[in-house]
Design a protein around this motif. Structure first.
Motif, PDB file in Angstrom:
ATOM      1  N   LYS A 135      -6.417   6.242   6.049  1.00 15.30           N
ATOM      2  CA  LYS A 135      -5.724   7.291   6.803  1.00 15.30           C
ATOM      3  C   LYS A 135      -4.524   7.854   6.026  1.00 15.30           C
ATOM      4  O   LYS A 135      -4.212   9.046   6.135  1.00 15.30           O
ATOM      5  N   GLU A 136      -3.860   6.982   5.252  1.00 13.04           N
ATOM      6  CA  GLU A 136      -2.718   7.454   4.462  1.00 13.04           C
ATOM      7  C   GLU A 136      -3.153   8.448   3.391  1.00 13.04           C
ATOM      8  O   GLU A 136      -2.437   9.405   3.099  1.00 13.04           O
ATOM      9  N   LEU A 137      -4.318   8.228   2.798  1.00 17.49           N
ATOM     10  CA  LEU A 137      -4.804   9.195   1.812  1.00 17.49           C
ATOM     11  C   LEU A 137      -4.979  10.562   2.452  1.00 17.49           C
ATOM     12  O   LEU A 137      -4.569  11.585   1.888  1.00 17.49           O
ATOM     13  N   ILE A 176       0.838  -1.202   0.000  1.00  9.70           N
ATOM     14  CA  ILE A 176       0.000   0.000   0.000  1.00  9.70           C
ATOM     15  C   ILE A 176       0.873   1.252   0.000  1.00  9.70           C
ATOM     16  O   ILE A 176       0.673   2.177  -0.800  1.00  9.70           O
ATOM     17  N   HIS A 177       1.850   1.298   0.913  1.00  8.32           N
ATOM     18  CA  HIS A 177       2.756   2.450   0.969  1.00  8.32           C
ATOM     19  C   HIS A 177       3.507   2.627  -0.351  1.00  8.32           C
ATOM     20  O   HIS A 177       3.650   3.745  -0.855  1.00  8.32           O
ATOM     21  N   PHE A 178       3.978   1.517  -0.926  1.00  8.46           N
ATOM     22  CA  PHE A 178       4.747   1.589  -2.176  1.00  8.46           C
ATOM     23  C   PHE A 178       3.886   2.140  -3.311  1.00  8.46           C
ATOM     24  O   PHE A 178       4.337   2.974  -4.093  1.00  8.46           O
ATOM     25  N   CYS A 179       2.649   1.670  -3.401  1.00  7.11           N
ATOM     26  CA  CYS A 179       1.763   2.167  -4.457  1.00  7.11           C
ATOM     27  C   CYS A 179       1.499   3.661  -4.295  1.00  7.11           C
ATOM     28  O   CYS A 179       1.509   4.427  -5.276  1.00  7.11           O
ATOM     29  N   LEU A 180       1.269   4.098  -3.068  1.00  9.62           N
ATOM     30  CA  LEU A 180       1.039   5.526  -2.826  1.00  9.62           C
ATOM     31  C   LEU A 180       2.293   6.348  -3.128  1.00  9.62           C
ATOM     32  O   LEU A 180       2.198   7.477  -3.630  1.00  9.62           O
ATOM     33  N   SER A 217      -7.374  -1.739   5.537  1.00  7.08           N
ATOM     34  CA  SER A 217      -8.315  -0.766   4.987  1.00  7.08           C
ATOM     35  C   SER A 217      -8.186   0.571   5.708  1.00  7.08           C
ATOM     36  O   SER A 217      -8.175   1.643   5.083  1.00  7.08           O
ATOM     37  N   TYR A 218      -8.070   0.507   7.018  1.00  5.48           N
ATOM     38  CA  TYR A 218      -7.923   1.727   7.804  1.00  5.48           C
ATOM     39  C   TYR A 218      -6.600   2.423   7.474  1.00  5.48           C
ATOM     40  O   TYR A 218      -6.540   3.649   7.343  1.00  5.48           O
ATOM     41  N   LEU A 219      -5.542   1.617   7.309  1.00  7.95           N
ATOM     42  CA  LEU A 219      -4.236   2.181   6.966  1.00  7.95           C
ATOM     43  C   LEU A 219      -4.311   2.983   5.672  1.00  7.95           C
ATOM     44  O   LEU A 219      -3.852   4.135   5.608  1.00  7.95           O
TER      45      LEU A 219
END
Length: 401
Positions: A318-320, A291-295, A313-315
């Motif tokens: 919240k990252e967005l 998820i972090h890598f894609c963002l 899902s929460y991660l």
């Protein structure tokens, strides 16, 4: 885009909870909620889940009149209908809560060229249906729906193909190409589902070729990355680096995976190292790192978090917010299966995030392998069935008060 009128309903940084059952089950009548309760109670029994498939298949094959019972219970809960037209009511129910639909023709186990051509035609029909409706943002297919599994395994193993097999493999590639080309023409994203590890390299090669050809302006073709495999995070990163070099976009559907027990059993039986992560924590860590890598690489990626895991899902949600990325940025979607994790899907959508539900459809008897796999996955994922039941019970209690 799910709906032209959709606007984020909460301000950035507002609270997000997956415990709001009023939102989660808003579209379900009391009768539908009770049906879901009893279905998950049955699924929670490992014994019934194991004996159910052979008993049901036997009953269907000898003509016992149980298809109607199946259709009114497990089929109606986890499937949209028997045809695309039969899915319309459920498509609109999801759309009323700003949740998109992914029409998934879930007929499995066919082996004839006629059946493969039928899946091709049906998949193209899902793309054409999506083209008319912003509430259907993706189409989806499995490569094994377009060609023989054993042939794909032979290609994957690097075995020499006969002339007949070479022609057969060309037909598989042509079917994949026709779907991706039609998706490109319609500007509808298409998901290529992941499968068993011993055919996955071939599927990955096909997906990569299609991404190179059709993902020139945005991510149309999406490959699936099963992060319960210990080598897949590296594969995702390699594909993104290749895209940066060769100037195309990566489409990625991030999942944990669906074949863990089969993969481990086959590896042990055949004496090779299991491709599966050593434990759940390792799979969770790789999924969240993906998820972090894609963002971090959003300029070259469009991705879907296909997960029933609340923490992941929460991660992502919240990252967005933390990164200042719009909740309805069309490069990022959440996805869950129809009939499961409604607490994730509808609470995320209510908070303005892009969400879509996989909506399997097809003739009742033909989608039974899919339904049995869903039931077995629920019992093998720690806490999934218990979580579904607890939320349903909470909503039943709320409605009585």
């Amino acid at each position: 885009m799910i709906s032209p009128s959709k606007e984020p309903q909460f301000i950035a940084g507002s609270s997000l909870t997956f415990d709001n059952t009023e939102i989660a089950f808003r579209s379900k009548s009391n009768a539908e909620l009770n049906r879901a309760y009893w279905l998950f109670k049955i699924i929670s029994s490992n014994f019934l889940t194991k004996i159910g498939p052979p008993v049901t298949n036997f009953a269907l094959n000898i003509g016992l009149p149980i298809a109607g019972l199946i259709k009114k219970t497990i089929f109606e809960h986890f499937c949209g209908g028997e045809t695309i037209a039969g899915c319309e009511k459920t498509i609109q129910q999801l759309a009323s809560q700003h949740v998109g639909t992914i029409l998934d023709y879930s007929v499995e186990g066919e082996e004839s060229e006629q059946a493969f051509d039928h899946v091709l035609a049906e998949t193209i029909r899902t793309i054409e249906r999506a083209q008319k409706d912003g509430n259907i943002p993706f189409s989806v297919f499995k490569v094994t729906g377009l060609g023989r599994f054993d042939l794909l395994a032979k290609v994957d193993a690097g075995e020499t193909l006969t002339e007949t097999e070479l022609a057969e493999f060309d037909r598989i590639k042509n079917r994949v190409e026709k779907i991706c080309e039609r998706a490109y023409q319609a500007d509808i994203a298409v998901l290529i589902d992941a499968e068993h590890s011993w055919v996955q390299d071939t599927i990955d090669d096909l997906a990569r070729d299609m991404m190179r050809k059709y993902n020139t302006k945005r991510a149309i073709v999406h490959n699936t990355y099963q992060l319960y495999r210990h080598d897949i995070l590296a594969a995702l990163k390699a594909d993104v680096y290749l895209a940066q070099t060769d100037n195309f976009y990566v489409g990625a559907k991030l999942v944990r995976g669906a074949y863990m027990e089969i993969e481990r059993e086959r590896a042990e039986k055949m004496g090779y190292p299991s491709p599966i992560q050593p434990n759940k924590e390792a799979a969770d860590n790789d999924y969240n790192e993906a998820i972090h890598f894609c963002l971090d690489n959003l300029d070259k990626i469009g991705f879907m978090a296909g997960t029933h895991n609340e923490a992941s899902s929460y991660l992502l949600a919240k990252e967005l917010d933390r990164r200042g990325i719009a909740r309805n940025d069309q490069r990022i979607y959440f996805a869950q299966l129809l009939g499961m994790s409604d607490n994730l899907s509808f609470n995320l959508s209510a908070a303005g995030y892009n969400v879509a539900k996989y909506m399997p459809y097809g003739p009742v008897k033909a989608v039974m392998p899919y339904l049995f796999r869903r039931a077995q996955e629920n019992t093998s994922v720690a806490g999934q069935t218990g979580r579904e039941l607890s939320l349903i019970m909470k909503e039943k209690k709320r409605r009585k008060n």
